[in-house]
Enzyme design. Structure first.
Site, PDB file in Angstrom:
ATOM      1  N   ARG A 111      81.369   1.329  12.301  1.00 35.14           N
ATOM      2  CA  ARG A 111      81.969   2.627  11.954  1.00 35.14           C
ATOM      3  C   ARG A 111      81.037   3.425  11.041  1.00 35.14           C
ATOM      4  O   ARG A 111      80.531   2.925  10.049  1.00 35.14           O
ATOM      5  CB  ARG A 111      83.304   2.416  11.243  1.00 35.14           C
ATOM      6  CG  ARG A 111      83.876   3.703  10.676  1.00 35.14           C
ATOM      7  CD  ARG A 111      85.369   3.662  10.500  1.00 35.14           C
ATOM      8  NE  ARG A 111      85.811   2.791   9.432  1.00 35.14           N
ATOM      9  CZ  ARG A 111      87.100   2.547   9.178  1.00 35.14           C
ATOM     10  NH1 ARG A 111      88.038   3.099   9.921  1.00 35.14           N
ATOM     11  NH2 ARG A 111      87.432   1.747   8.195  1.00 35.14           N
TER      12      ARG A 111
ATOM     13  N   ARG B 225      89.979  -7.449   4.472  1.00 35.83           N
ATOM     14  CA  ARG B 225      90.957  -6.408   4.825  1.00 35.83           C
ATOM     15  C   ARG B 225      91.830  -6.865   5.994  1.00 35.83           C
ATOM     16  O   ARG B 225      93.023  -6.584   6.036  1.00 35.83           O
ATOM     17  CB  ARG B 225      90.240  -5.088   5.155  1.00 35.83           C
ATOM     18  CG  ARG B 225      89.688  -4.429   3.890  1.00 35.83           C
ATOM     19  CD  ARG B 225      88.675  -3.357   4.210  1.00 35.83           C
ATOM     20  NE  ARG B 225      89.219  -2.277   4.980  1.00 35.83           N
ATOM     21  CZ  ARG B 225      88.516  -1.522   5.808  1.00 35.83           C
ATOM     22  NH1 ARG B 225      87.221  -1.747   5.976  1.00 35.83           N
ATOM     23  NH2 ARG B 225      89.090  -0.565   6.469  1.00 35.83           N
TER      24      ARG B 225
HETATM   25  P1  AMP Z   1      92.186   3.082   4.591  1.00 38.53           P
HETATM   26  O1  AMP Z   1      91.284   4.272   4.570  1.00 38.53           O
HETATM   27  O2  AMP Z   1      93.593   3.404   5.032  1.00 38.53           O
HETATM   28  O3  AMP Z   1      91.610   1.908   5.343  1.00 38.53           O
HETATM   29  O4  AMP Z   1      92.330   2.587   3.069  1.00 38.53           O
HETATM   30  C1  AMP Z   1      91.202   2.154   2.327  1.00 38.53           C
HETATM   31  C2  AMP Z   1      91.640   1.284   1.152  1.00 38.53           C
HETATM   32  O5  AMP Z   1      92.469   2.047   0.269  1.00 38.53           O
HETATM   33  C3  AMP Z   1      92.491   0.068   1.510  1.00 38.53           C
HETATM   34  O6  AMP Z   1      91.711  -1.044   1.910  1.00 38.53           O
HETATM   35  C4  AMP Z   1      93.214  -0.182   0.203  1.00 38.53           C
HETATM   36  O7  AMP Z   1      92.380  -0.798  -0.755  1.00 38.53           O
HETATM   37  C5  AMP Z   1      93.512   1.234  -0.273  1.00 38.53           C
HETATM   38  N1  AMP Z   1      94.810   1.739   0.249  1.00 38.53           N
HETATM   39  C6  AMP Z   1      95.018   2.793   1.093  1.00 38.53           C
HETATM   40  N2  AMP Z   1      96.323   2.968   1.345  1.00 38.53           N
HETATM   41  C7  AMP Z   1      96.974   1.996   0.650  1.00 38.53           C
HETATM   42  C8  AMP Z   1      98.335   1.628   0.512  1.00 38.53           C
HETATM   43  N3  AMP Z   1      99.324   2.292   1.162  1.00 38.53           N
HETATM   44  N4  AMP Z   1      98.630   0.564  -0.284  1.00 38.53           N
HETATM   45  C9  AMP Z   1      97.675  -0.117  -0.941  1.00 38.53           C
HETATM   46  N5  AMP Z   1      96.362   0.171  -0.854  1.00 38.53           N
HETATM   47  C10 AMP Z   1      96.002   1.215  -0.064  1.00 38.53           C
END
Ligand code: AMP
Length: 221
Positions: free
Chosen positions: A127, A171
């Protein structure tokens, strides 16, 4: 009615790309908690400083912080006509808090974008995101070279700090443990649908649009 769409799916399923395009077509806000946190990190706010290390390890920011961030965002006037939530909820307590926030209004429409684990690792390691406009570049086939410039604006493509292989594995583990249980939480809703995310983005977009239409019909019935 206001479309309140929750997009579920593992990291790398194409949720963000689909959510952004769909929200733009529907003229409702795309609310990505990952984007909001990355902005907070870049701006050096208190939440950003608390979230940075957690995100870089591939772990989840606390429910308390996340629910606060989303409650505040959904209270803004542009979210009254609907929204697409991308990356929230990620735990059952977050889902319960969201139910309380939207209680009494139009039902949530929940769409899961499903993709097998092997494919996710390939997509996440390759990505690349535009540093200028935020668009995700198309993922090349295995063995093909990675793109360097954004096809939309020509900006330089970069790799997210949490898209390194060991963080990706964490993740995916966190997803399986904390987020996949959301499928059981939502599965019995008449407005829940699953879409096959292992297709070309255009095909996923088409299936997403039909799934949302069908879910709205079921929710209104
Ligand atoms: P994403 O861009 O959705 O993959 O989010 C990137 C990172 O942000 C995740 O791996 C978490 O560390 C944090 N994060 C985003 N949304 C959440 C959520 N709803 N709850 C907890 N951590 C979040």
């Amino acid at each position: 009615m206001a479309l309140k769409l929750v997009m579920l799916g593992p990291p790398g399923a194409g949720k963000g790309t689909q959510a952004r395009t769909f929200a733009a077509a529907m003229r409702i806000p795309h609310i990505s908690t990952g984007d909001m946190l990355r902005e907070a990190v870049a701006a050096g706010t208190e939440i950003g400083m608390r979230a940075k290390a957690v995100m870089e390890q591939g772990k989840l920011v606390s429910d308390e912080i996340m629910v606060g961030v989303v409650r505040e965002r959904l209270a803004k006037s542009d979210a009254r006509s609907g929204f697409v939530l991308d990356g929230f909820p990620r735990t059952v307590p977050q889902a319960k808090a969201l139910d309380a926030i939207v209680a009494g209004g139009d039902p949530l429409v929940v769409v899961d974008i499903a993709v097998a684990d092997d494919e996710l690792v390939h997509r996440l390691t390759s990505r690349r995101v535009c540093s200028q406009c935020g668009t995700n570049a198309a993922v090349p086939a295995p063995g093909e070279p990675l793109p360097v410039r954004c096809a939309v604006c020509g900006g330089a493509l970069t790799q997210r700090a949490d898209d390194r292989e060991e963080v990706i594995r964490e993740r995916l583990r966190v997803y399986a443990r904390d987020t996949r249980p959301l499928l059981d939480y939502y599965r019995d809703l008449p407005t829940f649908r699953a879409v096959n995310g292992a297709q070309a983005p255009e095909a996923v977009a088409r299936d997403l649009a039909s799934a949302v239409d069908a879910a709205i019909g079921a929710g209104a019935a």
